[in-house]
Design an enzyme around this catalytic site. Sequence first.
Site, PDB file in Angstrom:
ATOM      1  N   GLY A 137      13.058   6.493  15.843  1.00  0.00           N
ATOM      2  CA  GLY A 137      13.638   6.869  14.550  1.00  0.00           C
ATOM      3  C   GLY A 137      15.025   6.297  14.352  1.00  0.00           C
ATOM      4  O   GLY A 137      15.376   5.803  13.273  1.00  0.00           O
ATOM      5  N   CYS A 138      15.831   6.350  15.401  1.00  0.00           N
ATOM      6  CA  CYS A 138      17.207   5.850  15.301  1.00  0.00           C
ATOM      7  C   CYS A 138      17.235   4.338  15.150  1.00  0.00           C
ATOM      8  O   CYS A 138      18.086   3.788  14.457  1.00  0.00           O
ATOM      9  CB  CYS A 138      18.031   6.308  16.502  1.00  0.00           C
ATOM     10  SG  CYS A 138      18.176   8.112  16.568  1.00  0.00           S
ATOM     11  N   THR A 139      16.291   3.656  15.774  1.00  0.00           N
ATOM     12  CA  THR A 139      16.189   2.207  15.620  1.00  0.00           C
ATOM     13  C   THR A 139      15.792   1.871  14.189  1.00  0.00           C
ATOM     14  O   THR A 139      16.389   0.980  13.569  1.00  0.00           O
ATOM     15  CB  THR A 139      15.169   1.629  16.625  1.00  0.00           C
ATOM     16  OG1 THR A 139      15.645   1.904  17.947  1.00  0.00           O
ATOM     17  CG2 THR A 139      14.990   0.130  16.435  1.00  0.00           C
TER      18      THR A 139
ATOM     19  N   ALA B 133      18.895   2.454  11.990  1.00  0.00           N
ATOM     20  CA  ALA B 133      19.936   1.446  12.206  1.00  0.00           C
ATOM     21  C   ALA B 133      19.527   0.101  11.599  1.00  0.00           C
ATOM     22  O   ALA B 133      20.346  -0.568  10.959  1.00  0.00           O
ATOM     23  CB  ALA B 133      20.226   1.295  13.700  1.00  0.00           C
TER      24      ALA B 133
END
Length: 158
Positions: free
Chosen positions: A48-50, A53
């Site tokens: 999710g964070c990738t 970003a």
Amino acid sequence: MTETARLSAGDAAPEFSLPTDNGDRLTLKDLRGRKVILYAYPAAMTPGCTTQACDFRDNLASLRAEGYEVVGISPDAPAKLAKFRERDAITFPLVSDEDKSVLTAYGAFGEKQNYGRTVMGVIRSTFVIDENGVIEKALYNVKATGHVAKLRRDLGID
């Protein structure tokens, strides 16, 4: 469930001075005179964070054209942030808040629901800060996918 104090439009953005992914320090004061999108995410190099970003990375030129600087903040160590930047060609600063004091000051660390359990952790959040260091928008529990498109609409960029 204990509520972490949350920021609202009109609040002064809490100051910070944090190490970055490239070994420098970034302070909110350094960004005065520019609009800032500060987004808090739980952990570098997770799916999710990738996604989030890379979404900011892919929209960075148009956000900067509207006067916004993007900064990502997480409790990851600077070395992990450097790996994240290199792996995914992140083109904006990532700052490390290992003791979570800045995340807490922004209301982006506290109790949250994770797979039906209450846990302590980073609450995925985005803060739009004006040129004078005042919160314009404080968005909590945002989704990793589609958030940048929604933010662009909210900011009148699309």
